[in-house]
Design a protein around this motif. Structure first.
Motif, PDB file in Angstrom:
ATOM      1  N   LEU A 168      40.913  39.431  43.524  1.00 50.68           N
ATOM      2  CA  LEU A 168      39.898  39.781  42.528  1.00 50.68           C
ATOM      3  C   LEU A 168      38.735  38.795  42.557  1.00 50.68           C
ATOM      4  O   LEU A 168      37.574  39.180  42.355  1.00 50.68           O
ATOM      5  CB  LEU A 168      40.529  39.821  41.136  1.00 50.68           C
ATOM      6  CG  LEU A 168      41.594  40.908  40.931  1.00 50.68           C
ATOM      7  CD1 LEU A 168      42.241  40.760  39.560  1.00 50.68           C
ATOM      8  CD2 LEU A 168      40.991  42.297  41.085  1.00 50.68           C
ATOM      9  N   ASP A 169      39.031  37.532  42.826  1.00 51.59           N
ATOM     10  CA  ASP A 169      37.971  36.529  42.943  1.00 51.59           C
ATOM     11  C   ASP A 169      37.076  36.844  44.139  1.00 51.59           C
ATOM     12  O   ASP A 169      35.852  36.709  44.080  1.00 51.59           O
ATOM     13  CB  ASP A 169      38.596  35.140  43.079  1.00 51.59           C
ATOM     14  CG  ASP A 169      37.566  34.023  43.001  1.00 51.59           C
ATOM     15  OD1 ASP A 169      36.627  34.125  42.180  1.00 51.59           O
ATOM     16  OD2 ASP A 169      37.692  33.039  43.750  1.00 51.59           O
ATOM     17  N   ASP A 170      37.695  37.286  45.225  1.00 48.95           N
ATOM     18  CA  ASP A 170      36.925  37.637  46.419  1.00 48.95           C
ATOM     19  C   ASP A 170      36.039  38.852  46.153  1.00 48.95           C
ATOM     20  O   ASP A 170      34.872  38.888  46.554  1.00 48.95           O
ATOM     21  CB  ASP A 170      37.874  37.916  47.583  1.00 48.95           C
ATOM     22  CG  ASP A 170      37.131  38.085  48.898  1.00 48.95           C
ATOM     23  OD1 ASP A 170      36.284  37.232  49.212  1.00 48.95           O
ATOM     24  OD2 ASP A 170      37.390  39.069  49.606  1.00 48.95           O
ATOM     25  N   ILE A 171      36.589  39.849  45.464  1.00 49.48           N
ATOM     26  CA  ILE A 171      35.798  41.042  45.131  1.00 49.48           C
ATOM     27  C   ILE A 171      34.628  40.669  44.227  1.00 49.48           C
ATOM     28  O   ILE A 171      33.480  41.055  44.461  1.00 49.48           O
ATOM     29  CB  ILE A 171      36.680  42.105  44.448  1.00 49.48           C
ATOM     30  CG1 ILE A 171      37.698  42.677  45.444  1.00 49.48           C
ATOM     31  CG2 ILE A 171      35.810  43.234  43.879  1.00 49.48           C
ATOM     32  CD1 ILE A 171      38.692  43.634  44.819  1.00 49.48           C
ATOM     33  N   SER A 172      34.913  39.874  43.193  1.00 52.56           N
ATOM     34  CA  SER A 172      33.864  39.534  42.220  1.00 52.56           C
ATOM     35  C   SER A 172      32.801  38.614  42.809  1.00 52.56           C
ATOM     36  O   SER A 172      31.671  38.576  42.319  1.00 52.56           O
ATOM     37  CB  SER A 172      34.481  38.877  40.981  1.00 52.56           C
ATOM     38  OG  SER A 172      35.033  37.607  41.287  1.00 52.56           O
ATOM     39  N   SER A 173      33.146  37.885  43.875  1.00 51.78           N
ATOM     40  CA  SER A 173      32.167  36.973  44.478  1.00 51.78           C
ATOM     41  C   SER A 173      30.997  37.726  45.096  1.00 51.78           C
ATOM     42  O   SER A 173      29.952  37.139  45.371  1.00 51.78           O
ATOM     43  CB  SER A 173      32.839  36.099  45.544  1.00 51.78           C
ATOM     44  OG  SER A 173      33.208  36.880  46.677  1.00 51.78           O
ATOM     45  N   GLY A 219      40.738  32.763  36.863  1.00 46.04           N
ATOM     46  CA  GLY A 219      40.139  33.653  35.876  1.00 46.04           C
ATOM     47  C   GLY A 219      38.730  33.227  35.513  1.00 46.04           C
ATOM     48  O   GLY A 219      37.832  34.066  35.363  1.00 46.04           O
ATOM     49  N   LEU A 220      38.517  31.913  35.380  1.00 44.41           N
ATOM     50  CA  LEU A 220      37.173  31.404  35.091  1.00 44.41           C
ATOM     51  C   LEU A 220      36.200  31.755  36.207  1.00 44.41           C
ATOM     52  O   LEU A 220      35.053  32.139  35.960  1.00 44.41           O
ATOM     53  CB  LEU A 220      37.216  29.885  34.906  1.00 44.41           C
ATOM     54  CG  LEU A 220      37.895  29.346  33.648  1.00 44.41           C
ATOM     55  CD1 LEU A 220      37.826  27.826  33.628  1.00 44.41           C
ATOM     56  CD2 LEU A 220      37.248  29.920  32.393  1.00 44.41           C
ATOM     57  N   SER A 221      36.653  31.618  37.439  1.00 40.63           N
ATOM     58  CA  SER A 221      35.793  31.914  38.581  1.00 40.63           C
ATOM     59  C   SER A 221      35.387  33.385  38.598  1.00 40.63           C
ATOM     60  O   SER A 221      34.218  33.724  38.827  1.00 40.63           O
ATOM     61  CB  SER A 221      36.516  31.554  39.884  1.00 40.63           C
ATOM     62  OG  SER A 221      35.734  31.900  41.009  1.00 40.63           O
ATOM     63  N   ILE A 222      36.346  34.263  38.322  1.00 39.78           N
ATOM     64  CA  ILE A 222      36.061  35.705  38.304  1.00 39.78           C
ATOM     65  C   ILE A 222      35.083  36.033  37.181  1.00 39.78           C
ATOM     66  O   ILE A 222      34.109  36.771  37.371  1.00 39.78           O
ATOM     67  CB  ILE A 222      37.370  36.498  38.143  1.00 39.78           C
ATOM     68  CG1 ILE A 222      38.263  36.292  39.372  1.00 39.78           C
ATOM     69  CG2 ILE A 222      37.081  37.987  37.935  1.00 39.78           C
ATOM     70  CD1 ILE A 222      39.697  36.754  39.173  1.00 39.78           C
ATOM     71  N   GLY A 223      35.343  35.476  35.994  1.00 45.93           N
ATOM     72  CA  GLY A 223      34.458  35.730  34.862  1.00 45.93           C
ATOM     73  C   GLY A 223      33.041  35.253  35.127  1.00 45.93           C
ATOM     74  O   GLY A 223      32.063  35.953  34.830  1.00 45.93           O
ATOM     75  N   ALA A 242      31.559  42.295  31.039  1.00 46.01           N
ATOM     76  CA  ALA A 242      32.908  42.216  31.613  1.00 46.01           C
ATOM     77  C   ALA A 242      33.273  40.775  31.948  1.00 46.01           C
ATOM     78  O   ALA A 242      34.381  40.312  31.647  1.00 46.01           O
ATOM     79  CB  ALA A 242      32.991  43.096  32.861  1.00 46.01           C
ATOM     80  N   GLY A 243      32.327  40.051  32.563  1.00 47.15           N
ATOM     81  CA  GLY A 243      32.592  38.651  32.890  1.00 47.15           C
ATOM     82  C   GLY A 243      32.734  37.792  31.655  1.00 47.15           C
ATOM     83  O   GLY A 243      33.628  36.937  31.567  1.00 47.15           O
ATOM     84  N   GLY A 244      31.861  38.025  30.676  1.00 47.73           N
ATOM     85  CA  GLY A 244      31.918  37.257  29.436  1.00 47.73           C
ATOM     86  C   GLY A 244      33.192  37.505  28.648  1.00 47.73           C
ATOM     87  O   GLY A 244      33.724  36.597  27.993  1.00 47.73           O
ATOM     88  N   GLU A 245      33.714  38.736  28.704  1.00 46.12           N
ATOM     89  CA  GLU A 245      34.972  39.053  28.014  1.00 46.12           C
ATOM     90  C   GLU A 245      36.102  38.177  28.557  1.00 46.12           C
ATOM     91  O   GLU A 245      36.920  37.647  27.805  1.00 46.12           O
ATOM     92  CB  GLU A 245      35.327  40.530  28.224  1.00 46.12           C
ATOM     93  CG  GLU A 245      34.408  41.513  27.546  1.00 46.12           C
ATOM     94  CD  GLU A 245      34.812  41.805  26.114  1.00 46.12           C
ATOM     95  OE1 GLU A 245      35.986  41.584  25.769  1.00 46.12           O
ATOM     96  OE2 GLU A 245      33.947  42.244  25.345  1.00 46.12           O
ATOM     97  N   LEU A 246      36.135  38.053  29.878  1.00 47.68           N
ATOM     98  CA  LEU A 246      37.185  37.242  30.495  1.00 47.68           C
ATOM     99  C   LEU A 246      37.020  35.771  30.119  1.00 47.68           C
ATOM    100  O   LEU A 246      38.002  35.078  29.802  1.00 47.68           O
ATOM    101  CB  LEU A 246      37.127  37.418  32.020  1.00 47.68           C
ATOM    102  CG  LEU A 246      38.305  36.896  32.840  1.00 47.68           C
ATOM    103  CD1 LEU A 246      39.625  37.468  32.343  1.00 47.68           C
ATOM    104  CD2 LEU A 246      38.104  37.239  34.313  1.00 47.68           C
TER     105      LEU A 246
END
Length: 317
Positions: A168-173, A219-223, A242-246
């Motif tokens: 998920l971190d890779d996708i969000s990057s 989780g912080l990185s994804i957010g 979405a990022g802020g929610e996390l």
């Protein structure tokens, strides 16, 4: 008359070593001892890993001595054989690491722990297979990956959670390349499900372990990826949301559990995201992030009311 025969070139040692390791020194066609690295496209100068396969002498002769590849071992079939072999080897190595751990000084004390490790090993393999089915920033495929990963977030251990969050971190990057809002929301939702968060209302009954802290930082990185890129690059308020929610959920978790380092790191990520919104002159995103930060920091044992509608959130600042 000049010779038309292609001159054989040695594959660089570092690349040859990688091929041998990935194949576990086995021929991809028969899984016996491999001896020759073959260029699938017959171009000896193309040493890309995707173009190389380890073969035994017999199968190497078969694909090079018949005036072209035979129907039996076409480039496509070679790649399929190689893919199947690599999967077997990865699974075998994964299970081997489980049993090595079981015999280590941190030996397992009961069958439940052994079962959990074995379940994690299988889950990691399945999670990796899901991700291999899509391109990194092919967003509809990424949405399907997030949907499938959600099935794995129940009753799994640290290693499986780590594998899910890493994907998920890779996708969000790559959010800056135009991640759609529905994909961002799916990524954030699955990421939260994979985090070791046991509630946002009352403190956890056990101390947060270093392994759990590592997952929370994923989780912080994804957010941050979603909030930062959504505000600065693609100006998509729903992606920022979405990022802020996390981020606010991790902030709340750190606050009620008095985890100072995690709290400071989360506030720093909010600072970074808000700075991106300010630089982009994205007033709405900046307002939204401030509301989410405030919500994460407010209250302790009580969960303050939090509006679900985006416009209501913007109106609360």
């Amino acid at each position: 008359m000049p010779s038309t025969k292609k001159r054989r070139r040695n594959v660089p040692a570092s690349i040859a070593d990688k091929v041998a390791y990935m194949a576990d020194m086995l021929c991809c066609a028969c899984e016996k001892r491999g001896h020759q690295i073959h260029h699938i496209d017959s171009n000896p100068s193309n040493n890309d890993l995707d173009n190389l396969v380890l073969l035994c002498f017999e199968h190497h002769d078969e694909v090079t001595s018949r005036g072209g590849l035979s129907r039996k071992l076409s480039p496509g079939i070679l790649r399929q054989y190689r893919k199947a072999l690599y999967r077997k080897i990865e699974a075998r190595r994964e299970m081997s690491s489980v049993f090595k751990l079981a015999k280590s000084k941190k030996a397992l004390t009961n069958t439940d722990q052994l079962f959990q490790l074995m379940l994690d090993a299988v889950t990691v393999r399945e999670v990796q297979k899901v991700y291999q089915q899509c391109g990194r920033h092919e967003w509809e495929h990424a949405s399907e990956v997030a949907r499938q990963l959600r099935w794995f977030t129940d009753s799994i251990g640290h290693r499986a959670r780590h594998a899910i969050l890493e994907i998920l971190d890779d996708i969000s990057s790559g959010a800056r390349f135009g991640i759609p809002a529905h994909v961002a929301k799916s990524v954030a939702c699955v990421a939260f499900d994979a985090l070791p968060v046991r509630g946002l209302r009352t403190p956890s009954k056990h101390r947060i372990t270093p392994e759990e802290t590592e997952l929370l930082h994923y989780g912080l990185s994804i957010g941050l990826n979603l909030a930062y890129d959504g505000a600065l690059y693609i100006h998509n308020l729903e992606v920022v949301e979405a990022g802020g929610e996390l981020l606010w959920k991790i902030l709340r978790y750190a606050r009620i559990n008095k985890h100072k380092v995690l709290l400071q790191n989360t506030l720093r990520e909010f600072d970074t995201a808000e700075d991106a919104a300010a630089r982009a002159n994205n007033t709405a995103a900046l307002t939204l992030l401030k509301v989410q930060r405030k919500h994460g920091m407010s209250g302790n044992h009580r969960h303050p009311e939090y509006p679900l509608d985006l416009n209501e959130k913007l109106a609360t600042e």
